[in-house]
Design a protein around this motif. Structure first.
Motif, PDB file in Angstrom:
ATOM      1  N   LYS A 283      58.818   1.291 -37.783  1.00 25.91           N
ATOM      2  CA  LYS A 283      59.103   1.220 -36.345  1.00 25.91           C
ATOM      3  C   LYS A 283      60.296   0.300 -36.117  1.00 25.91           C
ATOM      4  O   LYS A 283      60.358  -0.792 -36.672  1.00 25.91           O
ATOM      5  CB  LYS A 283      57.891   0.705 -35.576  1.00 25.91           C
ATOM      6  N   PHE A 284      61.201   0.744 -35.271  1.00 21.01           N
ATOM      7  CA  PHE A 284      62.381  -0.051 -34.941  1.00 21.01           C
ATOM      8  C   PHE A 284      62.521  -0.132 -33.430  1.00 21.01           C
ATOM      9  O   PHE A 284      62.408   0.874 -32.725  1.00 21.01           O
ATOM     10  CB  PHE A 284      63.640   0.588 -35.543  1.00 21.01           C
ATOM     11  N   ILE A 285      62.735  -1.326 -32.918  1.00 16.22           N
ATOM     12  CA  ILE A 285      63.090  -1.501 -31.509  1.00 16.22           C
ATOM     13  C   ILE A 285      64.450  -2.191 -31.479  1.00 16.22           C
ATOM     14  O   ILE A 285      64.713  -3.114 -32.247  1.00 16.22           O
ATOM     15  CB  ILE A 285      62.032  -2.305 -30.729  1.00 16.22           C
ATOM     16  N   ASP A 286      65.328  -1.718 -30.602  1.00 15.15           N
ATOM     17  CA  ASP A 286      66.709  -2.174 -30.670  1.00 15.15           C
ATOM     18  C   ASP A 286      66.897  -3.547 -30.023  1.00 15.15           C
ATOM     19  O   ASP A 286      65.961  -4.176 -29.511  1.00 15.15           O
ATOM     20  CB  ASP A 286      67.665  -1.127 -30.098  1.00 15.15           C
ATOM     21  N   PHE A 287      68.145  -4.017 -30.060  1.00 15.05           N
ATOM     22  CA  PHE A 287      68.458  -5.390 -29.660  1.00 15.05           C
ATOM     23  C   PHE A 287      68.036  -5.694 -28.229  1.00 15.05           C
ATOM     24  O   PHE A 287      67.449  -6.749 -27.954  1.00 15.05           O
ATOM     25  CB  PHE A 287      69.958  -5.634 -29.833  1.00 15.05           C
ATOM     26  N   LYS A 288      68.321  -4.787 -27.297  1.00 12.68           N
ATOM     27  CA  LYS A 288      67.980  -5.064 -25.905  1.00 12.68           C
ATOM     28  C   LYS A 288      66.479  -5.132 -25.697  1.00 12.68           C
ATOM     29  O   LYS A 288      65.988  -5.951 -24.910  1.00 12.68           O
ATOM     30  CB  LYS A 288      68.610  -4.022 -24.984  1.00 12.68           C
ATOM     31  N   ALA A 289      65.738  -4.285 -26.383  1.00 13.03           N
ATOM     32  CA  ALA A 289      64.281  -4.340 -26.288  1.00 13.03           C
ATOM     33  C   ALA A 289      63.768  -5.669 -26.836  1.00 13.03           C
ATOM     34  O   ALA A 289      62.867  -6.291 -26.261  1.00 13.03           O
ATOM     35  CB  ALA A 289      63.660  -3.174 -27.050  1.00 13.03           C
ATOM     36  N   ARG A 290      64.358  -6.129 -27.932  1.00 11.72           N
ATOM     37  CA  ARG A 290      63.938  -7.404 -28.515  1.00 11.72           C
ATOM     38  C   ARG A 290      64.287  -8.569 -27.601  1.00 11.72           C
ATOM     39  O   ARG A 290      63.533  -9.549 -27.506  1.00 11.72           O
ATOM     40  CB  ARG A 290      64.571  -7.587 -29.898  1.00 11.72           C
ATOM     41  N   GLU A 291      65.444  -8.476 -26.930  1.00 14.46           N
ATOM     42  CA  GLU A 291      65.831  -9.538 -26.002  1.00 14.46           C
ATOM     43  C   GLU A 291      64.857  -9.604 -24.824  1.00 14.46           C
ATOM     44  O   GLU A 291      64.534 -10.691 -24.329  1.00 14.46           O
ATOM     45  CB  GLU A 291      67.256  -9.312 -25.505  1.00 14.46           C
ATOM     46  N   GLY A 292      64.384  -8.442 -24.362  1.00 14.62           N
ATOM     47  CA  GLY A 292      63.373  -8.437 -23.304  1.00 14.62           C
ATOM     48  C   GLY A 292      62.098  -9.119 -23.756  1.00 14.62           C
ATOM     49  O   GLY A 292      61.496  -9.912 -23.018  1.00 14.62           O
TER      50      GLY A 292
END
Length: 351
Positions: A283-292
């Protein structure tokens, strides 16, 4: 090179692995001359250019290649802007399409180099639109236990990992799962304790400096970084793509975990714990999702400080009141055993 194993993992130099994860590529340039001095070996895959053809060249060569296969971008302008602002917070992430694939460019400075990380942007999780509601839901909870539980629930609803745990570090360094939200078919980890050696000291220091950490797929090999500075590995402390310790990869595999994501919880300047997210498939969540998610972690960290001070104050008031009552009982009743055990407030209330 010394082989890293379970007996010396506490000294493993995990900030300089010499590799990156495979969901992006990295180029680093000298901060003064803009000469490319580090390149991940997967630029061939993403840019159709051999890393050896970039090493030692000015960043203009990379920029020219991006102009050919990507959108209009001026990397030199971005680096100069970040240097003037003494950081890249207002720039990151810079969205760019490379061969029709959206990427986020994330830049930071590492010692004497500017590190440019190009990471796939999936745009899958629109966290920005739900973050306000999530924060409100978390902060309405008064007790520490319900605060942690609600935070875990909100993170799970946002990024949909199989298991979300709130992991707290105790004073002796060992960890405890103090809250958990999981898929129904998974066995619970809530209440389990883990030895301090599971997360060594140097890893905890990195958690304090880089507040989110993703491992997208434990079964995909990391990508080596080629360099012109063979005796000076690139410090990837602040990197989003930094490769993972093989010991930690093996640890996750032994647990059946295929991917993980963590958010640091900081209280009074120290690592209070982690929001630890496990998934049992890649599973990968991108940078903006991680920043949220990092914003959730920052708010929870602030709330933890406030709630702990508040609960410590309430506990202190409780003890003060009970001691006062016991003192009155001792003055009232000359039989010490009766004074300590024969009234509504007993010795057990303060031990």
């Amino acid at each position: 090179m010394t082989e890293t194993n379970l007996t010396n993992c506490d000294v493993e130099p995990i900030h300089i692995p010499g590799k990156v994860q495979s969901h992006g590529f990295l180029v680093a340039v000298n901060a003064e001359s803009y000469t490319i001095n580090y390149v991940s070996d997967n630029t061939t895959q993403h840019l159709d250019i051999n890393p050896k053809d970039l090493l030692g060249q000015n960043i203009v060569k990379l920029n020219d290649r991006l102009q050919e296969i990507a959108e209009d971008v001026d990397l030199v302008d971005l680096l100069k802007l970040g240097a003037r602002q003494n950081g890249f917070d207002t720039i990151n992430p810079y969205k760019i399409k490379i061969k029709e694939q959206p990427f986020y460019l994330i830049i930071h400075k590492s010692n004497g180099s500017f590190v440019l990380e190009f990471e796939v942007a999936t745009l899958e999780y629109d966290i920005q639109n739900i973050i306000g509601k999530a924060v409100s839901e978390i902060l309405v909870n008064k007790s520490l236990d319900t605060l942690l539980k609600k935070a875990a629930q909100e993170v799970k609803s946002m990024i949909e990992y199989d298991r979300i745990m709130i992991y707290k570090f105790h004073e002796d360094g060992h960890g405890e799962v103090v809250s958990e939200v999981k898929n129904d078919d998974l066995e619970p980890f809530f209440g389990l304790h883990y030895p301090a050696s599971d997360i060594p000291k140097q890893a905890r220091e990195l958690y304090k400096l880089n507040l989110t950490r993703i491992i997208a797929d434990v079964n995909i090999d990391s990508i080596p970084i080629s360099t012109t500075a063979s005796n000076k590995p690139l410090d990837l402390t602040q990197s989003t793509l930094r490769a993972v310790s093989p010991i930690h990869i093996e640890y996750l595999k032994n647990m059946g975990v295929a991917s993980s994501f963590s958010i640091s919880l900081i209280s009074q300047g120290e690592l209070w714990g982690l929001i630890a997210c496990h998934n049992y498939s890649p599973k990968f969540i991108d940078f903006k999702a991680r920043e949220g998610c990092k914003l959730i972690g920052n708010i929870l960290s602030s709330a933890l400080e406030y709630r702990q001070v508040e609960e410590n104050s309430e506990l202190q008031n409780h003890y003060t009141n009970r001691i006062t009552e016991l003192t009155e009982n001792l003055e009232r009743d000359k039989v010490i055993v009766n004074a300590l055990t024969g009234y509504p407030t007993t010795l057990l209330d303060i031990v």
